[in-house]
Scaffold this motif. Structure first.
Motif, PDB file in Angstrom:
ATOM      1  N   THR A   1       1.693   4.755   1.503  1.00 58.60           N
ATOM      2  CA  THR A   1       3.134   4.256   1.097  1.00 58.60           C
ATOM      3  C   THR A   1       2.767   2.664   0.630  1.00 58.60           C
ATOM      4  OG1 THR A   1       5.286   3.327   1.762  1.00 58.60           O
ATOM      5  CG2 THR A   1       3.744   3.196   3.504  1.00 58.60           C
ATOM      6  N   CYS A   2       3.487   1.962  -0.101  1.00 58.50           N
ATOM      7  CA  CYS A   2       3.373   0.660  -0.542  1.00 58.50           C
ATOM      8  C   CYS A   2       3.814  -0.375   0.900  1.00 58.50           C
ATOM      9  CB  CYS A   2       4.058   0.261  -1.699  1.00 58.50           C
ATOM     10  SG  CYS A   2       4.140  -1.275  -2.171  1.00 58.50           S
ATOM     11  N   PRO A   3       3.123  -1.513   1.121  1.00 63.57           N
ATOM     12  CA  PRO A   3       3.578  -2.277   2.161  1.00 63.57           C
ATOM     13  C   PRO A   3       4.684  -3.133   1.887  1.00 63.57           C
ATOM     14  CG  PRO A   3       1.220  -2.729   1.262  1.00 63.57           C
ATOM     15  CD  PRO A   3       1.640  -1.698   0.531  1.00 63.57           C
ATOM     16  N   MET A   4       4.765  -3.523   0.221  1.00 61.62           N
ATOM     17  CA  MET A   4       6.077  -4.054  -0.088  1.00 61.62           C
ATOM     18  C   MET A   4       7.279  -3.342  -0.150  1.00 61.62           C
ATOM     19  SD  MET A   4       5.235  -7.389   0.008  1.00 61.62           S
ATOM     20  CE  MET A   4       6.390  -8.269  -1.046  1.00 61.62           C
ATOM     21  N   ASP A   5       7.045  -2.121  -0.829  1.00 61.57           N
ATOM     22  CA  ASP A   5       8.353  -1.136  -1.440  1.00 61.57           C
ATOM     23  C   ASP A   5       8.076  -0.037  -0.456  1.00 61.57           C
ATOM     24  OD1 ASP A   5       9.296  -2.910  -3.555  1.00 61.57           O
ATOM     25  OD2 ASP A   5       7.557  -2.576  -4.577  1.00 61.57           O
ATOM     26  N   ALA A   6       8.688   0.136   0.443  1.00 63.70           N
ATOM     27  CA  ALA A   6       8.460   1.213   1.337  1.00 63.70           C
ATOM     28  C   ALA A   6       9.121   2.628   0.922  1.00 63.70           C
ATOM     29  CB  ALA A   6       9.307   1.135   2.752  1.00 63.70           C
ATOM     30  N   ASP A   7       9.847   2.415  -0.411  1.00 66.99           N
ATOM     31  CA  ASP A   7      10.395   3.892  -0.743  1.00 66.99           C
ATOM     32  C   ASP A   7       9.271   4.550  -1.797  1.00 66.99           C
ATOM     33  OD1 ASP A   7      10.674   1.428  -2.587  1.00 66.99           O
ATOM     34  OD2 ASP A   7      12.113   2.724  -3.890  1.00 66.99           O
ATOM     35  N   VAL A   8       8.270   3.652  -2.055  1.00 69.67           N
ATOM     36  CA  VAL A   8       7.146   4.191  -2.901  1.00 69.67           C
ATOM     37  C   VAL A   8       6.255   5.328  -1.722  1.00 69.67           C
ATOM     38  CG1 VAL A   8       4.956   3.788  -4.296  1.00 69.67           C
ATOM     39  CG2 VAL A   8       7.091   2.531  -4.453  1.00 69.67           C
ATOM     40  N   ILE A   9       6.284   6.336  -1.929  1.00 66.43           N
ATOM     41  CA  ILE A   9       5.478   7.360  -1.161  1.00 66.43           C
ATOM     42  C   ILE A   9       4.735   7.937  -1.826  1.00 66.43           C
ATOM     43  CG2 ILE A   9       5.471   9.118   0.718  1.00 66.43           C
ATOM     44  CD1 ILE A   9       8.176   7.783   1.613  1.00 66.43           C
ATOM     45  N   SER A  10       3.388   8.297  -1.693  1.00 72.07           N
ATOM     46  CA  SER A  10       2.467   9.110  -2.179  1.00 72.07           C
ATOM     47  C   SER A  10       1.503  10.073  -1.425  1.00 72.07           C
ATOM     48  CB  SER A  10       1.364   8.361  -3.201  1.00 72.07           C
ATOM     49  OG  SER A  10       0.276   9.165  -3.917  1.00 72.07           O
TER      50      SER A  10
ATOM     51  N   LYS B   1      -1.676  10.756  -1.938  1.00 74.48           N
ATOM     52  CA  LYS B   1      -2.940  10.415  -2.075  1.00 74.48           C
ATOM     53  C   LYS B   1      -2.961   8.833  -2.487  1.00 74.48           C
ATOM     54  CE  LYS B   1      -2.221  12.485  -6.803  1.00 74.48           C
ATOM     55  NZ  LYS B   1      -2.782  13.307  -7.462  1.00 74.48           N
ATOM     56  N   PRO B   2      -4.336   8.310  -2.001  1.00 71.67           N
ATOM     57  CA  PRO B   2      -4.236   6.881  -2.010  1.00 71.67           C
ATOM     58  C   PRO B   2      -4.106   6.377  -3.480  1.00 71.67           C
ATOM     59  CG  PRO B   2      -6.406   7.803  -1.662  1.00 71.67           C
ATOM     60  CD  PRO B   2      -5.302   8.865  -1.706  1.00 71.67           C
ATOM     61  N   GLY B   3      -3.905   5.115  -3.724  1.00 74.29           N
ATOM     62  CA  GLY B   3      -3.831   4.700  -5.003  1.00 74.29           C
ATOM     63  C   GLY B   3      -2.990   3.259  -4.960  1.00 74.29           C
ATOM     64  N   THR B   4      -2.476   2.711  -6.092  1.00 75.67           N
ATOM     65  CA  THR B   4      -1.767   1.655  -6.121  1.00 75.67           C
ATOM     66  C   THR B   4      -0.332   1.615  -6.415  1.00 75.67           C
ATOM     67  OG1 THR B   4      -2.113   1.385  -8.518  1.00 75.67           O
ATOM     68  CG2 THR B   4      -3.667   0.268  -7.053  1.00 75.67           C
ATOM     69  N   CYS B   5       0.426   0.715  -6.193  1.00 74.68           N
ATOM     70  CA  CYS B   5       1.994   1.053  -6.130  1.00 74.68           C
ATOM     71  C   CYS B   5       2.415   0.763  -7.722  1.00 74.68           C
ATOM     72  CB  CYS B   5       2.756  -0.072  -5.241  1.00 74.68           C
ATOM     73  SG  CYS B   5       4.484  -0.478  -5.519  1.00 74.68           S
ATOM     74  N   PRO B   6       3.334   1.711  -8.217  1.00 74.92           N
ATOM     75  CA  PRO B   6       3.784   1.606  -9.544  1.00 74.92           C
ATOM     76  C   PRO B   6       4.532   0.401  -9.819  1.00 74.92           C
ATOM     77  CG  PRO B   6       4.676   3.329  -8.521  1.00 74.92           C
ATOM     78  CD  PRO B   6       3.750   2.807  -7.591  1.00 74.92           C
TER      79      PRO B   6
ATOM     80  N   ALA C   1      -2.455  -1.965  -3.264  1.00 74.68           N
ATOM     81  CA  ALA C   1      -2.956  -0.730  -2.705  1.00 74.68           C
ATOM     82  C   ALA C   1      -1.964  -0.253  -1.707  1.00 74.68           C
ATOM     83  CB  ALA C   1      -4.380  -1.087  -2.091  1.00 74.68           C
ATOM     84  N   LEU C   2      -1.760   1.290  -1.894  1.00 73.88           N
ATOM     85  CA  LEU C   2      -0.987   2.065  -0.990  1.00 73.88           C
ATOM     86  C   LEU C   2      -1.777   2.131   0.362  1.00 73.88           C
ATOM     87  CD1 LEU C   2       0.180   4.929  -3.128  1.00 73.88           C
ATOM     88  CD2 LEU C   2       1.253   2.754  -2.647  1.00 73.88           C
ATOM     89  N   VAL C   3      -1.147   1.805   1.679  1.00 74.39           N
ATOM     90  CA  VAL C   3      -1.648   2.149   2.996  1.00 74.39           C
ATOM     91  C   VAL C   3      -1.333   3.429   3.491  1.00 74.39           C
ATOM     92  CG1 VAL C   3      -1.593  -0.256   3.123  1.00 74.39           C
ATOM     93  CG2 VAL C   3       0.244   0.913   3.704  1.00 74.39           C
ATOM     94  N   LYS C   4      -2.494   3.865   4.100  1.00 73.93           N
ATOM     95  CA  LYS C   4      -2.434   5.138   4.803  1.00 73.93           C
ATOM     96  C   LYS C   4      -1.293   5.376   5.893  1.00 73.93           C
ATOM     97  CE  LYS C   4      -5.502   8.697   6.335  1.00 73.93           C
ATOM     98  NZ  LYS C   4      -6.804   8.920   6.759  1.00 73.93           N
TER      99      LYS C   4
END
Length: 103
Positions: free
Chosen positions: A76-85, A87-92, A97-100
């Motif tokens: 998930t993104c540390p700034m936008d908690a509604d972004v969930i993936s 697999k690792p990557g970057t927040c759109p 960077a997405l955190v585990k």
């Protein structure tokens, strides 16, 4: 009138004692099931809620090992908690960077 009051007090105290007895039996049953289940190494169809001997062969029952529940990992993104993936990557949204995380 006095007999009626005595009768009501007796009925109330009997029902209170009876309900406490039911509650303690229910708790005892929950305690035995929370302790685990036991099975025979030779006869896996034999299952018991307490340790003892197998009724078929007389071997000691062994505790059934429960598999740990799998924890689901997501990112998930540390700034936008509604972004969930998954697999690792970057927040759109922000490019961070997405955190585990896991549940």
């Amino acid at each position: 009138m006095k007999k009626l009051i005595i009768l009501l007090v007796a009925i109330i105290s009997i029902s209170t004692a009876f309900s406490q007895d039911i509650a303690s039996k229910t708790k005892a049953k929950q305690d035995t099931t929370s302790q685990g289940q036991y099975t025979c190494p030779m006869h896996p169809e034999v299952i018991s809620n307490k340790p003892g001997k197998c009724p078929k062969c007389g071997m000691d029952l062994v505790k059934i090992k429960t598999k740990p529940t799998a924890t689901k990992v997501f990112y998930t993104c540390p700034m936008d908690a509604d972004v969930i993936s998954d697999k690792p990557g970057t927040c759109p949204k922000c490019g961070m960077a997405l955190v585990k995380k896991s549940n």
